[in-house]
Design a protein around this motif. Structure first.
Motif, PDB file in Angstrom:
ATOM      1  N   ILE A  83      10.042 -47.419   0.068  1.00  0.00           N
ATOM      2  CA  ILE A  83       9.519 -46.079  -0.208  1.00  0.00           C
ATOM      3  C   ILE A  83      10.597 -45.213  -0.860  1.00  0.00           C
ATOM      4  N   GLN A  84      11.817 -45.295  -0.362  1.00  0.00           N
ATOM      5  CA  GLN A  84      12.890 -44.484  -0.926  1.00  0.00           C
ATOM      6  C   GLN A  84      13.135 -44.841  -2.388  1.00  0.00           C
ATOM      7  N   ASN A  85      13.193 -46.125  -2.694  1.00  0.00           N
ATOM      8  CA  ASN A  85      13.384 -46.553  -4.082  1.00  0.00           C
ATOM      9  C   ASN A  85      12.197 -46.154  -4.952  1.00  0.00           C
ATOM     10  N   TYR A  86      11.006 -46.268  -4.406  1.00  0.00           N
ATOM     11  CA  TYR A  86       9.809 -45.892  -5.143  1.00  0.00           C
ATOM     12  C   TYR A  86       9.833 -44.404  -5.508  1.00  0.00           C
ATOM     13  N   LEU A  87      10.193 -43.561  -4.545  1.00  0.00           N
ATOM     14  CA  LEU A  87      10.231 -42.123  -4.800  1.00  0.00           C
ATOM     15  C   LEU A  87      11.268 -41.775  -5.864  1.00  0.00           C
ATOM     16  N   ARG A  88      12.429 -42.418  -5.795  1.00  0.00           N
ATOM     17  CA  ARG A  88      13.476 -42.135  -6.770  1.00  0.00           C
ATOM     18  C   ARG A  88      13.052 -42.573  -8.176  1.00  0.00           C
ATOM     19  N   ARG A 139      24.063 -39.476  -7.729  1.00  0.00           N
ATOM     20  CA  ARG A 139      23.180 -39.508  -6.557  1.00  0.00           C
ATOM     21  C   ARG A 139      23.876 -38.932  -5.325  1.00  0.00           C
ATOM     22  N   VAL A 140      25.159 -39.235  -5.157  1.00  0.00           N
ATOM     23  CA  VAL A 140      25.884 -38.698  -4.001  1.00  0.00           C
ATOM     24  C   VAL A 140      25.976 -37.181  -4.094  1.00  0.00           C
ATOM     25  N   ALA A 141      26.273 -36.659  -5.267  1.00  0.00           N
ATOM     26  CA  ALA A 141      26.343 -35.203  -5.445  1.00  0.00           C
ATOM     27  C   ALA A 141      25.001 -34.555  -5.120  1.00  0.00           C
ATOM     28  N   GLN A 142      23.923 -35.149  -5.614  1.00  0.00           N
ATOM     29  CA  GLN A 142      22.596 -34.605  -5.329  1.00  0.00           C
ATOM     30  C   GLN A 142      22.288 -34.647  -3.840  1.00  0.00           C
ATOM     31  N   GLU A 143      22.639 -35.746  -3.188  1.00  0.00           N
ATOM     32  CA  GLU A 143      22.334 -35.886  -1.771  1.00  0.00           C
ATOM     33  C   GLU A 143      23.122 -34.900  -0.922  1.00  0.00           C
ATOM     34  N   ILE A 144      24.355 -34.588  -1.329  1.00  0.00           N
ATOM     35  CA  ILE A 144      25.123 -33.565  -0.617  1.00  0.00           C
ATOM     36  C   ILE A 144      24.404 -32.220  -0.708  1.00  0.00           C
ATOM     37  N   LEU A 145      24.030 -31.835  -1.918  1.00  0.00           N
ATOM     38  CA  LEU A 145      23.380 -30.534  -2.106  1.00  0.00           C
ATOM     39  C   LEU A 145      22.024 -30.481  -1.415  1.00  0.00           C
ATOM     40  N   GLN A 146      21.267 -31.579  -1.471  1.00  0.00           N
ATOM     41  CA  GLN A 146      19.949 -31.572  -0.851  1.00  0.00           C
ATOM     42  C   GLN A 146      20.056 -31.599   0.663  1.00  0.00           C
ATOM     43  N   GLU A 188       9.756 -32.488  -5.236  1.00  0.00           N
ATOM     44  CA  GLU A 188      11.102 -32.843  -4.781  1.00  0.00           C
ATOM     45  C   GLU A 188      11.385 -32.352  -3.357  1.00  0.00           C
ATOM     46  N   ASN A 189      10.564 -31.439  -2.861  1.00  0.00           N
ATOM     47  CA  ASN A 189      10.754 -30.930  -1.497  1.00  0.00           C
ATOM     48  C   ASN A 189       9.999 -31.741  -0.444  1.00  0.00           C
ATOM     49  N   MET A 190       9.240 -32.722  -0.876  1.00  0.00           N
ATOM     50  CA  MET A 190       8.443 -33.509   0.075  1.00  0.00           C
ATOM     51  C   MET A 190       9.350 -34.340   0.985  1.00  0.00           C
ATOM     52  N   ASN A 191       8.923 -34.479   2.250  1.00  0.00           N
ATOM     53  CA  ASN A 191       9.654 -35.302   3.204  1.00  0.00           C
ATOM     54  C   ASN A 191       8.737 -36.385   3.750  1.00  0.00           C
ATOM     55  N   VAL A 192       9.247 -37.614   3.743  1.00  0.00           N
ATOM     56  CA  VAL A 192       8.492 -38.770   4.229  1.00  0.00           C
ATOM     57  C   VAL A 192       9.277 -39.388   5.382  1.00  0.00           C
ATOM     58  N   ALA A 211      17.004 -29.185  -4.256  1.00  0.00           N
ATOM     59  CA  ALA A 211      16.131 -30.331  -3.990  1.00  0.00           C
ATOM     60  C   ALA A 211      15.985 -31.120  -5.280  1.00  0.00           C
ATOM     61  N   PHE A 212      16.173 -32.436  -5.185  1.00  0.00           N
ATOM     62  CA  PHE A 212      16.129 -33.295  -6.360  1.00  0.00           C
ATOM     63  C   PHE A 212      15.050 -34.372  -6.267  1.00  0.00           C
ATOM     64  N   THR A 213      14.866 -34.908  -5.079  1.00  0.00           N
ATOM     65  CA  THR A 213      13.904 -35.997  -4.906  1.00  0.00           C
ATOM     66  C   THR A 213      13.384 -35.966  -3.480  1.00  0.00           C
ATOM     67  N   PRO A 214      12.131 -36.395  -3.228  1.00  0.00           N
ATOM     68  CA  PRO A 214      11.628 -36.425  -1.857  1.00  0.00           C
ATOM     69  C   PRO A 214      12.570 -37.208  -0.940  1.00  0.00           C
ATOM     70  N   GLN A 215      12.739 -36.704   0.271  1.00  0.00           N
ATOM     71  CA  GLN A 215      13.651 -37.318   1.225  1.00  0.00           C
ATOM     72  C   GLN A 215      12.889 -38.226   2.193  1.00  0.00           C
ATOM     73  N   VAL A 216      13.518 -39.350   2.517  1.00  0.00           N
ATOM     74  CA  VAL A 216      12.942 -40.280   3.479  1.00  0.00           C
ATOM     75  C   VAL A 216      13.752 -40.218   4.767  1.00  0.00           C
ATOM     76  N   THR A 217      13.100 -39.835   5.855  1.00  0.00           N
ATOM     77  CA  THR A 217      13.711 -39.861   7.177  1.00  0.00           C
ATOM     78  C   THR A 217      13.391 -41.207   7.813  1.00  0.00           C
ATOM     79  N   ALA A 218      14.397 -41.920   8.257  1.00  0.00           N
ATOM     80  CA  ALA A 218      14.177 -43.233   8.865  1.00  0.00           C
ATOM     81  C   ALA A 218      15.109 -43.404  10.043  1.00  0.00           C
TER      82      ALA A 218
END
Length: 404
Positions: free
Chosen positions: A315-320, A276-283, A334-338, A289-296
């Motif tokens: 919401i973040q857990n639900y999307l994952r 997950r950390v590797a994916q989050e760095i790249l995204q 995977e490009n969606m932003n919430v 893009a791996f999973t929709p991103q949640v801005t909070a």
């Protein structure tokens, strides 16, 4: 602006392309005893489902070698086709010779030139491993590590430095020895007959600035695909921060074709965290893009309620959780932003920048939560079921906006 990727040869690890114009690949490694077939299958499966595109396993003795083909068969039977990389040290030449079914089942061999053989045995045992890769049509990663650096290469670099008119410090000597070991080993592999597009390199250290300097030098001196990662990155936030700091600099410069985040798990912790950390760095860098991103928002004195924190987490857990299903059904989701925001200051504005956003009421604000869809206010939620209603809006948005 995305970084310009450096030109490199393209290799294939199983069916996964690495280097050239291929996306930066995420890989991980098991920490099970490979001889424990069931435990290793379970962990490889978990890592693959989390998004690891290649998984490395330890092959350190005969029992582990015997287990590899059974692990591969069981993974195939449950639909996990993620390539397995054999991690060899000291006795890899023997195991590859004596266990051909293991050699065939692996997607790649990792060779450490620092412990493939010592003194007059080094070249012969290195050659045996490369010849096995040729026989079974496998790529190799020549993985140098400063904790097991080839003493002969280090001694040669130190001798050169002593004769130099402008000697380098010990850290620079170690970095040069790392790069030299990798490049000399790759040259030897090519001389044995291994094509350049079946060779990947890594030079791992545990300090951020040394890693950056080593890989800049390595990238300038070769075109092989490069595997990035701090070795022994550490536990928790230390390992995450150090890995992110080092890899982000290199990736931004177009250096690196595959990455691993070598986190020490908490006792009983989840091994998939490194994926997950590797994916989050790249995204986060806009490379994949791996999973929709949640801005909070982080919260402040205007947001004494924990409602927005709980909703953001839910919401973040639900999307994952949904992504393994959605990625096979909804193209581009995977490009969606919430956005889940906590008060009126930045809530509406940030929500308008997201595909779907909600601005929850802060302290003293009206008990209403406007929802924005594609930049426009769509409705206002009130009452005790805001979280459930917002999740339903997200689900409906996905169904309507991403092609089946």
């Amino acid at each position: 602006m995305l970084p310009i990727r450096r030109t490199s040869y393209q290799a294939f690890v199983g069916h996964v392309p690495v280097g050239g114009n291929a996306p930066v690949m995420v890989q991980s490694m098991t920490n099970t005893d490979t001889a424990d077939i069931e435990a290793t299958v379970a962990q490889v499966s978990a890592l693959a489902q989390a998004g690891s595109e290649v998984v490395r396993i330890t092959v350190n003795n005969e029992d582990a070698a015997r287990g590899v083909p059974h692990i591969r068969e069981k993974l195939d039977n449950i639909g996990i086709n993620t390539p397995l990389v054999g991690d060899f040290h000291y006795n890899g030449h023997t195991l590859l010779r004596e266990f051909p079914d293991m050699a065939k089942a692996l997607g790649k061999y990792r060779i450490n030139p620092g412990n493939v053989g010592f003194a007059d045995k080094h070249d012969a045992q290195f050659s045996q491993m490369v010849e096995a890769a040729l026989k079974y049509d496998k790529p190799v990663r020549i993985g140098v590590n400063w904790g097991s650096l080839d003493s002969q290469v280090l001694a040669a670099v130190m001798d050169e430095n002593a004769k130099s008119g402008s000697p380098k410090d010990s850290a620079a000597i170690s970095r040069e020895a790392l790069v030299r070991s990798a490049l000399d080993s790759a040259k030897m592999a090519e001389s044995i007959g291994l094509p350049a597009n079946r060779i990947l390199l890594s030079c791992k250290v545990s300090r951020v600035q040394d890693l950056i300097l080593v890989y800049r030098d390595l990238a300038a001196r070769c075109r092989y695909p490069l595997h990035l990662g701090l070795t022994e990155a550490g536990m928790g936030s230390k390992g995450i921060v150090a890995s992110t700091a080092a890899l982000s600099v290199l990736l931004q410069e177009g250096i690196g074709d595959t990455i691993r985040i070598s986190l020490t798990p908490e006792p009983g912790g989840d091994r998939t965290q490194e994926v997950r950390v590797a994916q989050e760095i790249l995204q986060s860098m806009g490379l994949r893009a791996f999973t929709p991103q949640v801005t909070a928002c982080p919260g402040c004195g205007r947001t004494t309620s924990t409602v927005f924190q709980e909703l953001a987490d839910k919401i973040q857990n639900y999307l994952r959780i949904q992504m393994p299903l959605w990625k096979n059904i909804y193209h581009g989701v995977e490009n969606m932003n919430v956005a889940v925001m906590g008060c009126i200051v930045n809530g509406p504005g940030e929500s308008k920048h997201a595909n779907i956003g909600i601005s929850l009421p802060g302290t003293g604000e009206q008990p209403a939560a406007p929802v924005f869809i594609d930049g426009k206010k769509a409705q206002t939620l009130r009452g005790e079921r805001i979280a459930e209603e917002f999740q339903a809006i997200v689900e409906d948005y996905v169904r309507r906006n991403y092609a089946a």
